[in-house]
Enzyme design. Structure first.
Site, PDB file in Angstrom:
ATOM      1  N   VAL A 119       1.446  -1.285  -0.173  1.00  0.00           N
ATOM      2  CA  VAL A 119      -0.369   0.250  -0.029  1.00  0.00           C
ATOM      3  C   VAL A 119       1.145   1.079   0.245  1.00  0.00           C
ATOM      4  CG1 VAL A 119      -1.555   1.005   1.171  1.00  0.00           C
ATOM      5  CG2 VAL A 119      -2.149  -0.750   1.702  1.00  0.00           C
ATOM      6  N   PRO A 120       1.197   1.822  -0.899  1.00  0.00           N
ATOM      7  CA  PRO A 120       1.946   2.752  -1.164  1.00  0.00           C
ATOM      8  C   PRO A 120       2.194   4.156  -0.404  1.00  0.00           C
ATOM      9  CG  PRO A 120       0.740   2.557  -3.310  1.00  0.00           C
ATOM     10  CD  PRO A 120       0.241   1.625  -1.983  1.00  0.00           C
ATOM     11  N   CYS A 121       2.514   4.334   0.341  1.00  0.00           N
ATOM     12  CA  CYS A 121       2.011   5.178   1.365  1.00  0.00           C
ATOM     13  C   CYS A 121       3.455   6.658   1.393  1.00  0.00           C
ATOM     14  CB  CYS A 121       1.936   5.354   2.675  1.00  0.00           C
ATOM     15  SG  CYS A 121       3.769   4.321   3.438  1.00  0.00           S
ATOM     16  N   HIS A 122       4.220   5.750   0.302  1.00  0.00           N
ATOM     17  CA  HIS A 122       5.675   6.423  -0.032  1.00  0.00           C
ATOM     18  C   HIS A 122       5.297   7.687  -1.227  1.00  0.00           C
ATOM     19  CE1 HIS A 122       5.744   3.285  -2.558  1.00  0.00           C
ATOM     20  NE2 HIS A 122       6.610   3.933  -3.150  1.00  0.00           N
TER      21      HIS A 122
END
Length: 157
Positions: A119-122
């Site tokens: 889950v690409p929170c970056h």
């Protein structure tokens, strides 16, 4: 719950999941003993993460089962809509979820994301383009965004 520890370019990743899906992927600063035999239920996660780090995968096809509040899960679902190689500001994300005033709540939910990289929170940055807040450390966020950048730096030599 099955657990595996694998080496990544950014440190040791701890992966946890079971037949209900992937619960957590976290990066550790300390050293853990690497898993020598990956539990069958986690083999696909490990394979897809390896492909991601090799530059061969842009999206993940996994059953996700993170623990969180309904609001956190809504934010995490929205993060999945940010395409590989793109970024989104916290304010944009709050607007996408229907409430620009919820920017702090969105940022807090983003920080609690238990599925590192998957889950690409970056991919969420400050409105001014700055690399703000990342639970894994800003050096990792910078690395991940450069890894996903469509414009790779070319060598002159």
């Amino acid at each position: 719950m099955e657990v595996a520890y694998i080496k990544t370019p950014l440190g040791i990743a701890k992966i946890e999941g079971d037949s209900d899906g992937l619960a957590t992927v976290t990066v550790l600063d300390d050293t853990e003993e690497l898993t020598t035999v990956i539990p069958e239920i986690l083999e696909d996660v490990v394979y897809q993460l390896q492909e991601y780090f090799e530059g061969k995968r842009e999206t993940f096809d996994l059953v996700l089962n993170p623990s969180g509040t309904a609001f956190q899960k809504t934010v995490w679902d929205a993060l999945l809509q940010i395409p590989y190689g793109k970024t989104c500001a916290y304010l944009e994300l709050a607007k996408l979820l229907g409430d620009p005033k919820a920017i702090r709540a969105v940022a807090a939910a983003n920080a609690k994301n238990p599925l590192w990289i998957i889950v690409p929170c970056h991919r969420v940055i400050g409105s001014d383009g700055s690399l703000t807040g990342y639970a894994g450390g800003l050096h990792r966020k910078k690395w991940l965004l450069e890894h996903e950048s469509p414009a790779k730096q070319q060598s002159l030599f």
